[in-house]
Design a protein around this motif. Structure first.
Motif, PDB file in Angstrom:
ATOM      1  N   TYR A 182       0.837  -1.197   0.000  1.00  0.00           N
ATOM      2  CA  TYR A 182       0.000   0.000   0.000  1.00  0.00           C
ATOM      3  C   TYR A 182       0.877   1.253   0.000  1.00  0.00           C
ATOM      4  CZ  TYR A 182       0.760  -0.416   5.078  1.00  0.00           C
ATOM      5  OH  TYR A 182       1.316  -0.544   6.334  1.00  0.00           O
ATOM      6  N   LYS A 185      -0.288   7.289   3.212  1.00  0.00           N
ATOM      7  CA  LYS A 185      -1.486   8.101   3.424  1.00  0.00           C
ATOM      8  C   LYS A 185      -1.210   9.550   3.042  1.00  0.00           C
ATOM      9  CE  LYS A 185      -4.625   9.642   7.110  1.00  0.00           C
ATOM     10  NZ  LYS A 185      -4.921   9.567   8.569  1.00  0.00           N
ATOM     11  N   GLU A 201      -0.129   4.380   6.797  1.00  0.00           N
ATOM     12  CA  GLU A 201      -1.125   3.753   7.657  1.00  0.00           C
ATOM     13  C   GLU A 201      -1.762   2.630   6.857  1.00  0.00           C
ATOM     14  OE1 GLU A 201      -4.033   6.371   9.250  1.00  0.00           O
ATOM     15  OE2 GLU A 201      -2.571   7.677  10.249  1.00  0.00           O
ATOM     16  N   GLU A 202      -1.872   1.448   7.452  1.00  0.00           N
ATOM     17  CA  GLU A 202      -2.325   0.280   6.701  1.00  0.00           C
ATOM     18  C   GLU A 202      -3.691   0.485   6.081  1.00  0.00           C
ATOM     19  OE1 GLU A 202      -2.345  -4.580   7.095  1.00  0.00           O
ATOM     20  OE2 GLU A 202      -1.711  -3.326   8.776  1.00  0.00           O
ATOM     21  N   GLU A 203      -4.558   1.222   6.766  1.00  0.00           N
ATOM     22  CA  GLU A 203      -5.898   1.483   6.232  1.00  0.00           C
ATOM     23  C   GLU A 203      -6.024   2.903   5.691  1.00  0.00           C
ATOM     24  OE1 GLU A 203      -8.170  -0.833   5.865  1.00  0.00           O
ATOM     25  OE2 GLU A 203      -6.742  -2.261   6.708  1.00  0.00           O
ATOM     26  N   ASN A 207      -4.030   0.606  -2.119  1.00  0.00           N
ATOM     27  CA  ASN A 207      -3.471  -0.744  -2.232  1.00  0.00           C
ATOM     28  C   ASN A 207      -3.007  -1.002  -3.670  1.00  0.00           C
ATOM     29  OD1 ASN A 207      -4.135  -1.458   0.480  1.00  0.00           O
ATOM     30  ND2 ASN A 207      -6.249  -1.740  -0.164  1.00  0.00           N
ATOM     31  N   SER A 252     -12.629   7.043  -2.073  1.00  0.00           N
ATOM     32  CA  SER A 252     -11.512   6.587  -1.252  1.00  0.00           C
ATOM     33  C   SER A 252     -10.958   5.284  -1.819  1.00  0.00           C
ATOM     34  CB  SER A 252     -11.964   6.353   0.188  1.00  0.00           C
ATOM     35  OG  SER A 252     -10.989   5.612   0.904  1.00  0.00           O
ATOM     36  N   VAL A 254      -9.348   3.199  -0.248  1.00  0.00           N
ATOM     37  CA  VAL A 254      -9.397   2.194   0.821  1.00  0.00           C
ATOM     38  C   VAL A 254     -10.837   1.766   1.072  1.00  0.00           C
ATOM     39  CG1 VAL A 254      -8.884   1.728   3.243  1.00  0.00           C
ATOM     40  CG2 VAL A 254      -7.300   3.120   1.874  1.00  0.00           C
ATOM     41  N   LYS A 255     -11.713   2.719   1.372  1.00  0.00           N
ATOM     42  CA  LYS A 255     -13.100   2.385   1.701  1.00  0.00           C
ATOM     43  C   LYS A 255     -13.923   2.014   0.465  1.00  0.00           C
ATOM     44  CE  LYS A 255     -13.070   5.489   5.700  1.00  0.00           C
ATOM     45  NZ  LYS A 255     -13.660   6.716   6.300  1.00  0.00           N
TER      46      LYS A 255
END
Length: 794
Positions: A182, A185, A201-203, A207, A252, A254-255
């Motif tokens: 990933y 951020k 930050e992993e989240e 990715n 996003s 991520v989301k």
């Protein structure tokens, strides 16, 4: 049409770029240790965020008051409170390393990039065994393809491995070697001093996944400890596919992101079903359909093509006419490689970047660089490669409308100095850390809108103009109408205003950035409003905005000529911060605009010459390229050629002299450091020397230098939908073929000789010395000069 070297690359700016618009690689070509540095065009740091500054709207009247009181230093300080966050950065995806198990003692080494096939090759011998490698990035099959061969059966032995500068891991998945990870951020720009400049930050970051697989002839393959090992083979074809979780500029990663593994697996499955020969033919058919449209030959009695490219640059420079033609075509190659249908537009480095904090974030810099990337797209017959920028503009206008309302309380849309994959439209500067000289510039959207009109001007697609281009152009014009203010003399002014990245000297010796009505603002607004009016007339629209545009144009702050006879850069005739400054923003009306010509506002056209002469012959790589285009528009081919010579200076990896741009050993444009706009601007500049069409007629060989006495060019495009082939001898036009996309009238300036029409086409000479041809869609006509003393550079 080859870049060629007799040794492997050591520095990144010696490696050779391949790309399909989305997947890019830099091929180093080592003998024992091969290295491919990989990029994927959607892999950026960050995610969509609120970047508008709600305080800016209330500060705008105060800022304008300070400017009207000529309190420019105070205006600079207040403007800092109107800034927003910095953009995010384009990220390196990873690296593929190959270790060949034959040692590092090779002979007969050659490394090359063939522009006619978009294939990079490496060849050498170890003992009596000949090794050959081929690399290309396929657009139709969306994969990097690598072919390794050895002339001696069973002697191809190598180990492949992955690495990445980002948070990543490597593992084996059945028959694929997988790199997954990933992006950060947040990444601070390279010019910002920060204790924690890269935040993972992993989240919190995008990715990504890349896959490497192999098909081999003979021998065997095994996977061990995150490596792919081939032993005892004669040939091997390797495939690399990649994807990210990017799912749109407003979602996003991520989301709301997509699963990159699904896409990298699917692409790998498809590519492995095909033979190497089939993949290569797919690639060649796709690429050559674009690249083969345009050719340039500058005839010379000397041929230096057997020398390595870096030696040709160092020893001969612009005297090597084939090298000039090579660099021209290299720009076309790089545009095809970095900007294709569905991809992101080419950024500051195209799609090639090896740093987590790249120069200037490797973002989209809108005060010249992003636009320059696409100057050659239309004239050099690559209109399809223009589309990613046009789609970017459409997205940016969405965010730009929010910025116009939030920051300024105005209609339409606006963009500023920088943008990124998230289409940031607000000013950058980290809410006060930035310098107003590059942050506080509101003309980004208005300049980008020119590209929408130019795409139409060259192709005459009225559906595109009506449904895509004009609505976005109109909204950019709405912002400018609201942005302008009337002064006590009845002139419309922009306030605040800056001339990008160049400050003026106040009488007290201090420097300032912010004033009103910098000349570039006036030129861009004139261009935008004129293009909008032309679009309204082309589409036969009834639109009330036309009256407003015409009224403002009639009362826009006029250009001024300063004490040195120069086109004045600011509202007052202040001294320059740097008389040799790299930006020549106030000359926008000459190029890429069409306001100032020899036949229109000629006194300012002459003043532009004085300005350009005052700037001198130095500059960064992209600045040199802009000046080639400007001198071409000013009809001085010899001066344009001087800048071609300055551009073809060899720059080494560690050279950071800002007034000595040039090219690196791999012909990448050197700011320095690397910026790809210097390549694209060079290509458009050469085209502009050979063909111009911005005045409503086609001008053949308007700025031919004395150095280019004999040559030919095919496939250049002119506004109105014309494709031009030309040949010239002794500095004079010999013959030209014109193919029309549409039936109608073609106006042309071809010199003072007697014109012979070699195919059916009616011809009339008007009172302006132009030849008028009646054209038929899809058909060509050829003209030649029977006898002439015409010297085309005059």
């Amino acid at each position: 049409m080859k870049l060629m070297y007799k040794k492997p690359a050591v520095a990144w700016t010696e490696a050779l770029p391949i790309g399909n618009g989305r997947l890019g690689a830099m091929v180093f070509g080592g003998i024992e240790k091969e290295h491919l540095q990989i990029n994927e065009d959607t892999l950026w740091s960050g995610s969509p965020k609120e970047s508008n500054n709600k305080e800016a709207k209330a500060l705008l009247p105060k800022l304008r008051q300070l400017i009207s009181e000529e309190k420019y230093e105070e205006a600079d300080q207040l403007s800092k409170k109107m800034m927003g966050p910095y953009t995010q950065s384009f990220m390196p995806f990873g690296d593929i390393y190959f270790r060949f198990h034959h040692g590092n003692l090779g002979r007969n080494y050659v490394r090359e990039l063939d522009l006619q096939s978009a294939v990079s090759r490496v060849s050498y011998c170890v003992g009596n065994a000949a090794y050959k490698r081929e690399y290309f990035s396929s657009f139709p099959d969306q994969a990097l393809v690598m072919r390794f061969e050895c002339s001696k059966p069973g002697l191809l032995n190598f180990t492949a491995s992955f690495s990445s500068s980002l948070q990543a891991e490597v593992f084996n998945d059945d028959t694929d070697l997988v790199l997954t990870g990933y992006a950060p951020k947040h990444v601070e720009p390279s010019y910002v001093m920060a204790d924690d400049p890269v935040v993972f930050e992993e989240e919190g970051g995008m990715n990504f996944e890349g896959r490497l697989s192999v098909k081999h002839d003979g021998g065997n393959v095994k996977w061990k400890n995150g490596q792919l090992i081939v032993e005892g083979a004669s040939k091997a074809t390797l495939f690399f596919t990649a994807a990210t979780s990017f799912n749109g500029f407003d979602l996003s990663p991520v989301k709301d992101g997509r699963d990159p593994s699904l896409y990298s697996k699917e692409d790998m499955k498809k590519v492995k079903e095909k033979s190497y020969e089939e993949l290569l033919q797919n690639h060649l058919k796709d690429y050559q359909h674009l690249f083969g449209r345009t050719s340039l030959t500058l005839f010379s009695e000397e041929d230096h093509s057997s020398l390595p490219t870096d030696q040709r640059i160092e020893q001969f420079g612009a005297k090597d006419k084939q090298l000039v033609a090579l660099l021209f075509q290299y720009g076309r190659y790089l545009l095809i490689a970095s900007s294709r249908k569905g991809s992101q537009p080419a950024n500051l480095q195209g799609i090639w970047n090896d740093q987590v904090r790249p120069p200037w974030s490797s973002n989209f810099t809108l005060n010249i660089n992003a636009e320059m990337n696409y100057w050659p797209a239309e004239v050099c017959h690559l209109a399809e490669c223009h589309l990613p920028l046009l789609e970017f503009i459409e997205d940016l206008a969405v965010n730009g409308a929010n910025t116009a309302e939030t920051n300024y309380g105005m209609r339409g849309w606006v963009a500023h100095h920088n943008s990124d994959i998230w289409r940031q439209s607000s000013p950058v500067g980290n809410y006060g850390d930035g310098d107003p000289i590059w942050v506080m510039w509101q003309m980004g959207g208005a300049w980008l809108a020119q590209h929408l009109w130019e795409h139409y001007a060259f192709n005459r697609d009225k559906t595109f103009l009506q449904e895509k281009a004009y609505p976005i152009m109109r909204d950019a014009a709405l912002f400018c109408l609201d942005w302008l203010v009337k002064d006590k003399n009845g002139y419309y002014q922009t306030s605040p205003s800056s001339s990008p990245e160049h400050k003026f000297k106040l009488p007290n010796g201090k420097l300032a950035a912010i004033s009103s009505s910098a000349t570039m603002d006036l030129a861009i607004i004139y261009d935008l409003f004129t293009n909008c009016i032309d679009a309204i007339e082309e589409l036969k629209l009834i639109d009330d905005i036309k009256v407003d545009l015409e009224t403002v144009l009639d009362h826009l702050q006029p250009y001024q000529i300063g004490k040195y006879g120069q086109l004045q850069e600011w509202i007052q005739d202040w001294e320059d911060e740097d008389v040799h400054h790299r930006h020549v923003s106030h000359l926008f009306g000459v190029y890429p605009g069409r306001q100032l010509t020899e036949n229109r506002q000629s006194e300012f056209w002459e003043a532009a010459k004085a300005s350009l002469n005052r700037r001198g012959d130095g500059g960064t790589g992209w600045s040199l390229a802009w000046k080639i285009n400007l001198w071409a528009r000013l009809r001085d081919g010899n001066r344009a050629h001087q800048f071609i010579a300055n551009k073809l200076q060899l720059v080494r990896e560690d050279d950071y002299n800002y007034h000595k741009g040039g090219v690196y050993p791999n012909l990448f444009g050197a700011h320095p450091p690397f910026q790809i706009d210097g390549n694209f601007g060079f290509t458009s500049g050469v085209a502009e020397m050979l063909l111009q069409s911005h005045e409503g007629f086609i001008h053949l060989l308007p700025a031919l230098p004395e150095e280019w006495l004999e040559g030919k060019v095919t496939g250049l495009r002119a506004r109105g939908g014309f494709t031009i082939d030309m040949e010239w001898e002794r500095g004079e036009l010999k013959t030209a073929s014109v193919r029309a996309d549409h039936s109608g009238q073609c106006q042309m300036k071809v010199g003072s000789g007697k014109v012979k029409v070699q195919s059916e086409a009616s011809i009339v000479e008007n009172d302006k010395g132009l030849l008028l041809f009646q054209t038929e869609a899809g058909k060509s006509f050829t003209i030649s000069l029977e006898s002439t003393s015409y010297v085309s550079r005059i």
